[in-house]
Design a protein around this motif. Structure first.
Motif, PDB file in Angstrom:
ATOM      1  N   LYS A   2      42.060  51.173  39.834  1.00 20.01           N
ATOM      2  CA  LYS A   2      41.778  50.190  39.393  1.00 20.01           C
ATOM      3  C   LYS A   2      41.435  49.300  40.873  1.00 20.01           C
ATOM      4  O   LYS A   2      41.250  49.293  42.076  1.00 20.01           O
ATOM      5  CB  LYS A   2      43.284  49.113  39.810  1.00 20.01           C
ATOM      6  CG  LYS A   2      44.846  49.505  38.437  1.00 20.01           C
ATOM      7  CD  LYS A   2      45.597  49.261  38.545  1.00 20.01           C
ATOM      8  CE  LYS A   2      45.824  49.007  37.138  1.00 20.01           C
ATOM      9  NZ  LYS A   2      47.902  48.668  37.472  1.00 20.01           N
ATOM     10  N   ILE A   3      40.236  48.587  40.240  1.00 21.13           N
ATOM     11  CA  ILE A   3      38.813  48.058  41.709  1.00 21.13           C
ATOM     12  C   ILE A   3      38.520  46.717  41.797  1.00 21.13           C
ATOM     13  O   ILE A   3      37.818  46.118  40.263  1.00 21.13           O
ATOM     14  CB  ILE A   3      37.124  49.015  41.149  1.00 21.13           C
ATOM     15  CG1 ILE A   3      37.208  51.013  41.383  1.00 21.13           C
ATOM     16  CG2 ILE A   3      36.369  48.816  42.207  1.00 21.13           C
ATOM     17  CD1 ILE A   3      36.550  51.426  40.858  1.00 21.13           C
ATOM     18  N   MET A   4      38.848  46.265  42.773  1.00 22.08           N
ATOM     19  CA  MET A   4      38.608  44.640  42.529  1.00 22.08           C
ATOM     20  C   MET A   4      36.509  44.665  43.649  1.00 22.08           C
ATOM     21  O   MET A   4      36.168  45.664  44.456  1.00 22.08           O
ATOM     22  CB  MET A   4      39.647  44.119  43.763  1.00 22.08           C
ATOM     23  CG  MET A   4      38.981  42.832  44.284  1.00 22.08           C
ATOM     24  SD  MET A   4      40.225  42.117  45.520  1.00 22.08           S
ATOM     25  CE  MET A   4      39.317  40.914  46.171  1.00 22.08           C
ATOM     26  N   HIS A  25      36.656  52.533  34.648  1.00 22.94           N
ATOM     27  CA  HIS A  25      37.670  51.894  35.549  1.00 22.94           C
ATOM     28  C   HIS A  25      38.859  50.441  35.118  1.00 22.94           C
ATOM     29  O   HIS A  25      37.714  50.161  34.448  1.00 22.94           O
ATOM     30  CB  HIS A  25      36.717  51.933  36.827  1.00 22.94           C
ATOM     31  CG  HIS A  25      36.646  53.132  37.231  1.00 22.94           C
ATOM     32  ND1 HIS A  25      36.960  53.839  38.235  1.00 22.94           N
ATOM     33  CD2 HIS A  25      34.906  53.453  37.837  1.00 22.94           C
ATOM     34  CE1 HIS A  25      37.090  55.320  38.352  1.00 22.94           C
ATOM     35  NE2 HIS A  25      35.098  55.032  38.650  1.00 22.94           N
ATOM     36  N   THR A  28      38.588  44.451  38.742  1.00 27.43           N
ATOM     37  CA  THR A  28      38.867  42.988  38.693  1.00 27.43           C
ATOM     38  C   THR A  28      37.259  42.167  38.809  1.00 27.43           C
ATOM     39  O   THR A  28      37.050  42.668  40.366  1.00 27.43           O
ATOM     40  CB  THR A  28      40.604  43.047  38.912  1.00 27.43           C
ATOM     41  OG1 THR A  28      40.968  44.022  38.307  1.00 27.43           O
ATOM     42  CG2 THR A  28      40.500  41.313  39.335  1.00 27.43           C
ATOM     43  N   VAL A  61      43.730  41.119  45.389  1.00 24.15           N
ATOM     44  CA  VAL A  61      44.005  42.783  46.147  1.00 24.15           C
ATOM     45  C   VAL A  61      45.754  43.355  45.737  1.00 24.15           C
ATOM     46  O   VAL A  61      45.182  44.162  45.993  1.00 24.15           O
ATOM     47  CB  VAL A  61      43.629  42.443  47.657  1.00 24.15           C
ATOM     48  CG1 VAL A  61      44.929  42.254  48.318  1.00 24.15           C
ATOM     49  CG2 VAL A  61      42.775  43.802  47.393  1.00 24.15           C
ATOM     50  N   GLN A  64      45.641  46.727  43.646  1.00 23.96           N
ATOM     51  CA  GLN A  64      44.761  47.005  43.137  1.00 23.96           C
ATOM     52  C   GLN A  64      44.365  48.867  43.445  1.00 23.96           C
ATOM     53  O   GLN A  64      45.699  48.900  44.767  1.00 23.96           O
ATOM     54  CB  GLN A  64      43.025  46.781  43.906  1.00 23.96           C
ATOM     55  CG  GLN A  64      43.021  45.291  43.511  1.00 23.96           C
ATOM     56  CD  GLN A  64      42.561  45.064  41.415  1.00 23.96           C
ATOM     57  OE1 GLN A  64      41.696  46.118  41.786  1.00 23.96           O
ATOM     58  NE2 GLN A  64      43.256  44.540  40.792  1.00 23.96           N
ATOM     59  N   ASP A  65      43.829  49.860  43.194  1.00 20.96           N
ATOM     60  CA  ASP A  65      43.267  51.018  44.439  1.00 20.96           C
ATOM     61  C   ASP A  65      42.039  51.050  45.088  1.00 20.96           C
ATOM     62  O   ASP A  65      42.128  51.883  46.059  1.00 20.96           O
ATOM     63  CB  ASP A  65      43.350  52.052  42.760  1.00 20.96           C
ATOM     64  CG  ASP A  65      43.982  52.677  42.085  1.00 20.96           C
ATOM     65  OD1 ASP A  65      45.050  52.887  42.970  1.00 20.96           O
ATOM     66  OD2 ASP A  65      43.773  52.177  41.109  1.00 20.96           O
ATOM     67  N   VAL A  67      38.919  48.358  46.906  1.00 21.67           N
ATOM     68  CA  VAL A  67      37.473  47.407  46.994  1.00 21.67           C
ATOM     69  C   VAL A  67      36.043  47.788  46.755  1.00 21.67           C
ATOM     70  O   VAL A  67      35.742  48.665  47.741  1.00 21.67           O
ATOM     71  CB  VAL A  67      38.190  46.490  47.815  1.00 21.67           C
ATOM     72  CG1 VAL A  67      37.399  45.119  47.743  1.00 21.67           C
ATOM     73  CG2 VAL A  67      39.800  46.224  47.351  1.00 21.67           C
ATOM     74  N   VAL A  89      46.328  48.333  49.934  1.00 22.15           N
ATOM     75  CA  VAL A  89      45.258  49.463  49.387  1.00 22.15           C
ATOM     76  C   VAL A  89      44.950  49.812  50.214  1.00 22.15           C
ATOM     77  O   VAL A  89      44.440  48.885  51.596  1.00 22.15           O
ATOM     78  CB  VAL A  89      44.874  47.948  48.665  1.00 22.15           C
ATOM     79  CG1 VAL A  89      43.726  48.844  47.858  1.00 22.15           C
ATOM     80  CG2 VAL A  89      46.051  47.578  47.755  1.00 22.15           C
TER      81      VAL A  89
END
Length: 198
Positions: A2-4, A25, A28, A61, A64-65, A67, A89
């Protein structure tokens, strides 16, 4: 993962979104102008906000995993470091410039600093903040970016000065390198010089 993605509407950020979704992935996007992403398929979420706004960053955030900050700077680093620590995170990749640590070629570096001194000073400050943040950081220092078709590979080194790569790099290849970096635990705590391939 999970990537922002911060800065998803920029010329590099758009490539990060597209390639990240293709890799499977959950991406977001966090954008000041989310309407620019209307119709883009495959994203886990699109959130409106300014990366200088701590409350906005906190909201997105969480959960999330990792950023990827496709735009850099000390104010973004400050909000990210605070919000990421609060929500546990740890993984962050931030863009920067090869010119920040470079000393050669002297004329080109001197000219770049003359033109972009304020931006480079801010990027250097952001790098320093990340390096002492306690997060699992990587800094991705790009050489001169362009919008040419991707080569599908890059040159990476860990020295202050480029050691063999081309001076220009396509934004699509830079995005590929950002995703490769966030996926690779061996690159935690590293500042990468990313150049085009010869």
């Amino acid at each position: 993962m999970k990537i922002m993605v911060i800065g998803p509407t920029g010329r590099t950020g758009k490539h990060v979104l597209t390639q990240g979704v293709k890799r499977g992935h959950e991406i977001t996007a966090f954008a000041r102008r989310p309407e620019l992403l209307a119709g883009r398929a495959g994203l886990a979420g699109v959130h409106q906000g300014d990366a200088h706004d701590l409350e906005a960053v906190r909201r997105v955030v969480q959960g999330q995993d990792a950023v990827i900050a496709a735009v850099g700077g000390s104010r973004i680093a400050a909000t990210l470091i605070t919000a990421m620590h609060e929500h546990g995170v740890r993984r962050v990749v931030m863009t920067s410039s090869r010119s920040v640590p470079a000393t050669r070629p002297r004329l080109a570096v001197s000219l770049a600093w003359l033109l972009f001194r304020e931006a480079y000073v801010d990027l250097a400050r952001a790098e320093g903040m990340l390096q002492v943040s306690g997060l699992d950081w990587s800094i991705a220092r790009a050489t001169m970016l362009n919008d040419k078709p991707p080569a599908g590979r890059v040159h990476i080194d860990f020295e202050a000065n480029a050691t063999g790569g081309a001076m220009q790099l396509s934004r699509a290849d830079y995005a590929m390198a950002l995703l490769d970096t966030v996926e690779d635990p061996a690159l935690i705590g590293k500042a990468l010089g990313i150049c085009g391939p010869r």
